[in-house]
Write a protein that holds these residues in place. Structure first.
Motif, PDB file in Angstrom:
ATOM      1  N   LEU A   1       0.230   3.934   3.819  1.00 52.21           N
ATOM      2  CA  LEU A   1       0.020   5.009   2.850  1.00 52.21           C
ATOM      3  C   LEU A   1       1.121   5.009   1.797  1.00 52.21           C
ATOM      4  O   LEU A   1       0.848   5.139   0.602  1.00 52.21           O
ATOM      5  N   TYR A   2       2.359   4.847   2.243  1.00 56.81           N
ATOM      6  CA  TYR A   2       3.486   4.821   1.316  1.00 56.81           C
ATOM      7  C   TYR A   2       3.427   3.594   0.395  1.00 56.81           C
ATOM      8  O   TYR A   2       3.797   3.664  -0.782  1.00 56.81           O
ATOM      9  N   MET A   3       2.950   2.472   0.926  1.00 58.21           N
ATOM     10  CA  MET A   3       2.893   1.230   0.164  1.00 58.21           C
ATOM     11  C   MET A   3       1.757   1.207  -0.863  1.00 58.21           C
ATOM     12  O   MET A   3       1.709   0.336  -1.736  1.00 58.21           O
ATOM     13  N   ALA A   4       0.838   2.166  -0.771  1.00 62.15           N
ATOM     14  CA  ALA A   4      -0.324   2.166  -1.660  1.00 62.15           C
ATOM     15  C   ALA A   4       0.046   2.421  -3.114  1.00 62.15           C
ATOM     16  O   ALA A   4      -0.713   2.068  -4.030  1.00 62.15           O
ATOM     17  N   LYS A   5       1.204   3.058  -3.333  1.00 64.13           N
ATOM     18  CA  LYS A   5       1.686   3.330  -4.682  1.00 64.13           C
ATOM     19  C   LYS A   5       3.158   2.958  -4.784  1.00 64.13           C
ATOM     20  O   LYS A   5       3.825   2.721  -3.772  1.00 64.13           O
TER      21      LYS A   5
ATOM     22  N   PHE B   1      10.103   3.954  10.313  1.00 61.47           N
ATOM     23  CA  PHE B   1       9.325   3.989   9.069  1.00 61.47           C
ATOM     24  C   PHE B   1      10.087   3.306   7.944  1.00 61.47           C
ATOM     25  O   PHE B   1       9.531   2.486   7.194  1.00 61.47           O
ATOM     26  N   ALA B   2      11.377   3.630   7.823  1.00 67.55           N
ATOM     27  CA  ALA B   2      12.198   3.025   6.764  1.00 67.55           C
ATOM     28  C   ALA B   2      12.324   1.513   6.970  1.00 67.55           C
ATOM     29  O   ALA B   2      12.194   0.730   6.014  1.00 67.55           O
ATOM     30  N   LEU B   3      12.569   1.101   8.209  1.00 72.67           N
ATOM     31  CA  LEU B   3      12.744  -0.326   8.489  1.00 72.67           C
ATOM     32  C   LEU B   3      11.451  -1.112   8.264  1.00 72.67           C
ATOM     33  O   LEU B   3      11.458  -2.191   7.636  1.00 72.67           O
ATOM     34  N   GLU B   4      10.344  -0.606   8.778  1.00 71.71           N
ATOM     35  CA  GLU B   4       9.067  -1.305   8.622  1.00 71.71           C
ATOM     36  C   GLU B   4       8.653  -1.377   7.150  1.00 71.71           C
ATOM     37  O   GLU B   4       8.125  -2.396   6.686  1.00 71.71           O
ATOM     38  N   THR B   5       8.908  -0.308   6.404  1.00 69.77           N
ATOM     39  CA  THR B   5       8.572  -0.312   4.983  1.00 69.77           C
ATOM     40  C   THR B   5       9.460  -1.278   4.211  1.00 69.77           C
ATOM     41  O   THR B   5       8.981  -2.025   3.346  1.00 69.77           O
ATOM     42  N   ALA B   6      10.750  -1.271   4.517  1.00 63.07           N
ATOM     43  CA  ALA B   6      11.674  -2.186   3.845  1.00 63.07           C
ATOM     44  C   ALA B   6      11.308  -3.639   4.102  1.00 63.07           C
ATOM     45  O   ALA B   6      11.398  -4.489   3.208  1.00 63.07           O
ATOM     46  N   LEU B   7      10.868  -3.931   5.321  1.00 62.56           N
ATOM     47  CA  LEU B   7      10.441  -5.288   5.647  1.00 62.56           C
ATOM     48  C   LEU B   7       9.171  -5.643   4.874  1.00 62.56           C
ATOM     49  O   LEU B   7       9.061  -6.746   4.305  1.00 62.56           O
ATOM     50  N   ALA B   8       8.224  -4.720   4.834  1.00 60.12           N
ATOM     51  CA  ALA B   8       6.961  -4.970   4.132  1.00 60.12           C
ATOM     52  C   ALA B   8       7.164  -5.143   2.629  1.00 60.12           C
ATOM     53  O   ALA B   8       6.439  -5.914   1.981  1.00 60.12           O
ATOM     54  N   LYS B   9       8.152  -4.466   2.070  1.00 63.01           N
ATOM     55  CA  LYS B   9       8.426  -4.551   0.630  1.00 63.01           C
ATOM     56  C   LYS B   9       9.450  -5.644   0.292  1.00 63.01           C
ATOM     57  O   LYS B   9       9.881  -5.760  -0.845  1.00 63.01           O
TER      58      LYS B   9
ATOM     59  N   ASN C   1      -1.017  19.768  -2.539  1.00 70.23           N
ATOM     60  CA  ASN C   1      -2.390  19.442  -2.932  1.00 70.23           C
ATOM     61  C   ASN C   1      -2.728  20.035  -4.294  1.00 70.23           C
ATOM     62  O   ASN C   1      -3.335  19.369  -5.145  1.00 70.23           O
ATOM     63  N   LYS C   2      -2.334  21.272  -4.510  1.00 67.87           N
ATOM     64  CA  LYS C   2      -2.602  21.946  -5.780  1.00 67.87           C
ATOM     65  C   LYS C   2      -1.918  21.246  -6.942  1.00 67.87           C
ATOM     66  O   LYS C   2      -2.466  21.164  -8.044  1.00 67.87           O
ATOM     67  N   MET C   3      -0.713  20.720  -6.677  1.00 69.35           N
ATOM     68  CA  MET C   3       0.052  20.048  -7.724  1.00 69.35           C
ATOM     69  C   MET C   3      -0.396  18.599  -7.925  1.00 69.35           C
ATOM     70  O   MET C   3       0.126  17.895  -8.787  1.00 69.35           O
ATOM     71  N   GLY C   4      -1.333  18.143  -7.097  1.00 66.76           N
ATOM     72  CA  GLY C   4      -1.793  16.774  -7.212  1.00 66.76           C
ATOM     73  C   GLY C   4      -0.803  15.750  -6.696  1.00 66.76           C
ATOM     74  O   GLY C   4      -0.834  14.576  -7.085  1.00 66.76           O
ATOM     75  N   GLN C   5       0.086  16.183  -5.806  1.00 68.98           N
ATOM     76  CA  GLN C   5       1.106  15.293  -5.253  1.00 68.98           C
ATOM     77  C   GLN C   5       0.613  14.671  -3.951  1.00 68.98           C
ATOM     78  O   GLN C   5      -0.100  15.316  -3.181  1.00 68.98           O
ATOM     79  N   ASP C   6       0.981  13.433  -3.715  1.00 68.40           N
ATOM     80  CA  ASP C   6       0.589  12.750  -2.484  1.00 68.40           C
ATOM     81  C   ASP C   6       1.421  13.277  -1.325  1.00 68.40           C
ATOM     82  O   ASP C   6       2.653  13.270  -1.377  1.00 68.40           O
ATOM     83  N   VAL C   7       0.746  13.716  -0.258  1.00 69.37           N
ATOM     84  CA  VAL C   7       1.450  14.364   0.839  1.00 69.37           C
ATOM     85  C   VAL C   7       1.017  13.782   2.178  1.00 69.37           C
ATOM     86  O   VAL C   7      -0.166  13.498   2.399  1.00 69.37           O
ATOM     87  N   ALA C   8       1.991  13.579   3.049  1.00 66.37           N
ATOM     88  CA  ALA C   8       1.746  13.179   4.438  1.00 66.37           C
ATOM     89  C   ALA C   8       2.398  14.213   5.341  1.00 66.37           C
ATOM     90  O   ALA C   8       3.427  14.810   4.987  1.00 66.37           O
TER      91      ALA C   8
END
Length: 354
Positions: free
Chosen positions: A32-36, A159-167, A109-116
């Motif tokens: 989800l984080y990597m989508a944008k 989450f930080a480690l897996e994302t850093a590896l993916a990016k 949601n009202k502000m149109g911000q992506d939320v998890a």
């Protein structure tokens, strides 16, 4: 009381399970984080969830090279919701029932911000307001977040480690090294439990007599200080506050009397020299000065110490344990159940007069 200790004993196994199941638990959040391409991460949380966020903030920032901002839910809802168009909003609620966090999700949601949403229970009421709900994997039966604190920290660091590896921010070798250090930190939780029990036994009369407590940290240890203070406050029921080390000397230190207890958390990181300077100087104001330290060269019954050979950023997993043990053990020894300590004297009189 013994409300926390059973959950504390489960915590290492829970954290290890999160690592083992990280592909199922964490990969969907990473995807989800990597989508944008987000410019910052905003964590909206209160209570222990906010303390958890403060504990892992710098690890996430340093691992992802991304700003991490932490906001209380009502502050986000009423005042600090702007300028987050390029942010990934993470709303944290251990129970998934917190009305303020639910309102924060609705605001995002009202502000149109992506939320998890991160929670211990994906089937809680908060799921009605977003499809992006992720479980920590620690269970929802943990009232004082005794296993929830280390489990949530483990989840967010992974989450930080897996994302850093993916990016491709970090290489596979660095990922494996950090993962190994995280596993070592989890294994040290059992040793920390044993050291903490002895620390309590060595000082329990002073701990039971505490009527005002301050906990001082900096960087990651400030998050630990926040959670440690909260545990003492919500169980023993005495005034307890956490302070960043320099803010501590800008006012709070002036209220200290001889019967006040102060805990310093020393991770052996860049704040070490200043923390130790404050620790030494404070003995001029009170004898009840305690130190949570990784420095094996210091020895005193008021010093809790644990030697380890991992990065200091992982110490949050086991440095919280002495505060959990102190909180739980005081209430158990005094037969309190989350009552204010002033009630103890009242209850003692009533019991002895009956």
């Amino acid at each position: 009381m013994k409300a926390m200790i059973p959950f504390m004993k489960l915590a290492p196994k829970v954290c290890s399970s999160i690592i083992s199941n990280r592909k199922n638990l964490i990969k969907p959040l990473v995807d989800l984080y990597m989508a944008k391409e987000y410019k910052k991460i905003v964590i909206v949380a209160s209570g222990s969830s906010s303390n958890i966020a403060n504990s892992v903030k710098y690890f996430i920032q340093n691992t992802l090279n991304t700003e991490v901002k932490i906001i209380w839910p009502m502050t986000y809802i009423k005042f600090d919701y702007k300028f987050n168009e390029d942010a990934f909003i993470i709303c944290m609620s251990q129970s998934g029932k917190s009305t303020n966090t639910i309102q924060a999700v609705k605001k995002a949601n009202k502000m149109g911000q992506d939320v998890a949403v991160l929670t211990t229970n994906a089937n809680s009421p908060i799921k009605q307001y977003t499809n992006n709900v992720f479980e920590y994997g620690s269970g929802s039966d943990d009232y004082y977040v005794a296993k929830g604190y280390p489990a949530s920290c483990t989840f967010l660091m992974l989450f930080a480690l897996e994302t850093a590896l993916a990016k491709n921010i970090i290489k596979k070798e660095e990922f494996e090294l950090k993962l190994k250090e995280l596993e070592t930190a989890i294994s040290l939780m059992k040793t920390s439990f044993e050291v903490s029990e002895q620390f309590y036994a060595n000082n329990k009369e002073e701990f039971k007599a505490m009527r005002r407590v301050m906990v001082v940290g900096c960087g990651p240890s400030y998050g630990t200080a926040l959670e440690g203070a909260l545990k003492i406050n919500e169980t023993f029921g005495i005034p307890t506050n956490a302070y960043e080390m320099e803010e501590f000397v800008h006012g709070p230190s002036y209220e200290i009397f001889k019967d006040h207890a102060v805990f310093f958390i020393d991770n052996g990181d860049d704040a070490h020299e200043r923390i130790m300077q404050l620790y030494s100087a404070l003995h001029l104001l009170t004898d009840k000065v305690f130190l949570i330290s990784n420095n094996g060269n210091v020895a005193d019954k008021r010093i809790w110490k644990l030697d380890y050979e991992i990065s200091n950023e992982f110490s949050i997993l086991f440095n919280i344990i002495p505060f959990q043990i102190i909180s739980d053990s005081i209430c158990s020894d005094l037969d309190l159940l989350s009552y204010n300590v002033r009630n103890y004297e009242f209850e003692k009189i009533i019991k002895t007069k009956a």
